[in-house]
Motif scaffolding. Structure first.
Motif, PDB file in Angstrom:
ATOM      1  N   THR A 279       6.623  25.525  52.127  1.00 52.58           N
ATOM      2  CA  THR A 279       5.549  25.265  53.013  1.00 52.58           C
ATOM      3  C   THR A 279       4.633  26.314  53.197  1.00 52.58           C
ATOM      4  O   THR A 279       5.265  27.525  53.453  1.00 52.58           O
ATOM      5  CB  THR A 279       6.127  24.588  54.316  1.00 52.58           C
TER       6      THR A 279
ATOM      7  N   SER B  67       1.636  27.799  55.534  1.00 47.38           N
ATOM      8  CA  SER B  67       1.057  27.497  56.771  1.00 47.38           C
ATOM      9  C   SER B  67      -0.497  28.118  56.756  1.00 47.38           C
ATOM     10  O   SER B  67      -0.564  29.249  55.809  1.00 47.38           O
ATOM     11  CB  SER B  67       1.784  28.496  57.706  1.00 47.38           C
TER      12      SER B  67
ATOM     13  N   ASN C 134      -2.377  27.813  59.553  1.00 45.13           N
ATOM     14  CA  ASN C 134      -2.989  27.838  60.962  1.00 45.13           C
ATOM     15  C   ASN C 134      -3.856  28.854  61.454  1.00 45.13           C
ATOM     16  O   ASN C 134      -4.574  28.586  62.590  1.00 45.13           O
ATOM     17  CB  ASN C 134      -1.768  27.807  62.097  1.00 45.13           C
TER      18      ASN C 134
ATOM     19  N   VAL D 242      -1.928  21.541  59.393  1.00 46.15           N
ATOM     20  CA  VAL D 242      -2.114  22.819  59.354  1.00 46.15           C
ATOM     21  C   VAL D 242      -1.147  23.442  58.566  1.00 46.15           C
ATOM     22  O   VAL D 242      -0.477  24.588  58.777  1.00 46.15           O
ATOM     23  CB  VAL D 242      -1.725  23.281  61.013  1.00 46.15           C
ATOM     24  N   SER D 243      -0.917  22.652  57.372  1.00 53.11           N
ATOM     25  CA  SER D 243       0.095  23.514  56.403  1.00 53.11           C
ATOM     26  C   SER D 243      -0.029  22.595  55.005  1.00 53.11           C
ATOM     27  O   SER D 243      -0.593  21.528  55.159  1.00 53.11           O
ATOM     28  CB  SER D 243       1.487  23.648  56.730  1.00 53.11           C
TER      29      SER D 243
ATOM     30  N   GLN E  44       2.407  21.290  52.131  1.00 54.31           N
ATOM     31  CA  GLN E  44       3.983  20.979  51.447  1.00 54.31           C
ATOM     32  C   GLN E  44       3.815  20.189  50.074  1.00 54.31           C
ATOM     33  O   GLN E  44       3.107  19.355  50.157  1.00 54.31           O
ATOM     34  CB  GLN E  44       4.672  20.303  52.517  1.00 54.31           C
TER      35      GLN E  44
END
Length: 400
Positions: free
Chosen positions: A144, A146, A148, A318-319, A321
């Motif tokens: 994952t 991020s 953010n 906000v990521s 994956q």
């Protein structure tokens, strides 16, 4: 009104009636919770990708019932690349441009094989689904990522706590919502009023213009009834937005896509060509229309909208994956068929697809609030999709 007219009216607005019944059902089953302002807002924010992808999928289906199985994987791949570029230090605006270009190129690549080499769309997009899902894992390394810290990107494309337009007016009255006092977001109220006035003005101008040109207009009662429904829906949604955090930013993207593609499908020559290809490709080709080009445009456009959906997805989560986008293609296809698109092509509208996407979203939200197991949710969605296609096929047989 004659029985035949009543049946024609019911058939035309079947999905709207179904949407109303489904909302009423879940309102009773959830004790009204599904109609809470937060849930109404979540209905839009969480299903933004469905609205965007289903509009693109409609143009693929119009060409003869063709679909794109790769959209979920392309959404994931574009999001993975964009997140990697931004985290690597690339300017956000440049990263957005790159993401849009990647999505468009992928759509053109698939469109080339479908349109000019005439490989079945099912095979090409199935291959794309596997290829771009694998590449997503390669780009992210199975991890994952991020994003953010990219507040501007997140705010513009809708994610986290900043995915609502600020109240630029302020000073709204306090109202009681579910036992709590809430200050109304006046920006939402004003935007809703502007949209209502704009719609009524457009509808009136269209009616007058058609009358002057001698075109057939729907009965005034039908026009008035449609206007009442549209005004009621707009007013209801923006009243609920005003009671929560305001207008979700994703709604601006959905609104822009709906307006642009409704215009293309109903008011342009290119839009009519899509319907013509789906209606009878051989006759369309003999009339001088480049049908290969229509296929190519349809799938290239699908790639572009996948890129936009990819941006909406990573901004909301906000990521990025490797699992993002899983099942998105099924949601988009389901929204199209439930919204009235024909399994044979040549039939379907953008507003109808939006109603189909709303119906899917209401079913998902209602069952989630009720605590229905995720596996049973899939069962219900599958049965609803089957019912929509059966209805389309049976109604066509009766007309024949």
């Amino acid at each position: 009104m004659s029985k035949a007219k009543v049946m024609e009216w019911v058939q035309k607005y079947t999905m709207i009636l179904a949407l109303i019944l489904v909302v009423a059902f879940f309102a009773v089953q959830t004790g009204g919770k599904i109609l809470y302002p937060q849930n109404i807002t979540n209905l839009i924010a969480q299903n933004g990708y469905v609205f965007i992808l289903s509009v693109g999928m409609l143009f693929c289906i119009l060409t003869g019932g063709n679909i794109d199985l790769a959209v979920g994987s392309v959404v994931c791949f574009v999001g993975a690349v964009g997140a990697t570029l931004m985290v690597g230090g690339m300017n956000v605006v440049l990263a957005v441009i790159v993401m849009l270009l990647i999505g468009t190129v992928i759509g053109a690549w698939q469109g080339f094989w479908i349109a000019y080499v005439r490989i079945p769309a099912f095979i090409v997009t199935l291959a794309g689904m596997l290829v771009f899902r694998g590449l997503s894992n390669v780009v992210l390394g199975g991890m994952t990522l991020s994003i953010n810290k990219f507040e501007t990107f997140i705010m513009v494309f809708g994610g986290g706590a900043s995915c609502y337009f600020p109240d630029l007016i302020g000073g709204g009255p306090t109202v009681l919502v579910n036992g709590s006092e809430v200050v109304l977001n006046m920006f939402s109220i004003v935007v809703g009023i502007v949209l209502i006035v704009g719609y009524l003005g457009f509808a009136a101008c269209s009616y007058i213009s058609n009358s002057k040109k001698g075109y057939a207009n729907a009965p005034i009662a039908a026009v008035a009834g449609k206007a009442i429904i549209v005004v009621g829906v707009i007013g209801y949604f923006f009243w609920k937005f005003a009671q929560y955090k305001g207008v979700p930013t994703v709604l601006a993207w959905i609104g822009a896509i709906v307006v642009i593609y409704t215009f293309i499908s109903s008011k342009t020559t290119l839009g009519r060509h899509f319907y013509a290809v789906g209606g009878n490709e051989k006759a369309t080709k003999l009339s001088g229309i480049n049908t290969d080009r229509i296929y190519f445009i349809g799938y290239t456009n699908m790639g572009l909208l996948c890129a936009l959906a990819g941006m909406l997805t990573i901004a909301r989560m906000v990521s990025a994956q490797p699992t993002y986008g899983d099942g998105y293609e099924l949601d988009a296809i389901g929204a199209c068929y439930i919204g009235g698109a024909s399994a044979y092509g040549g039939v379907g509208t953008v507003p109808g697809v939006i109603i189909g996407a709303l119906l899917m979203g209401v079913i998902n939200l209602g069952m989630s609030i009720m605590g229905v197991d995720a596996n049973y949710q899939k069962v219900v969605k599958g049965l609803v999709l089957l019912a929509a296609v059966v209805f389309d096929v049976v109604s066509k047989r009766k007309k024949a």
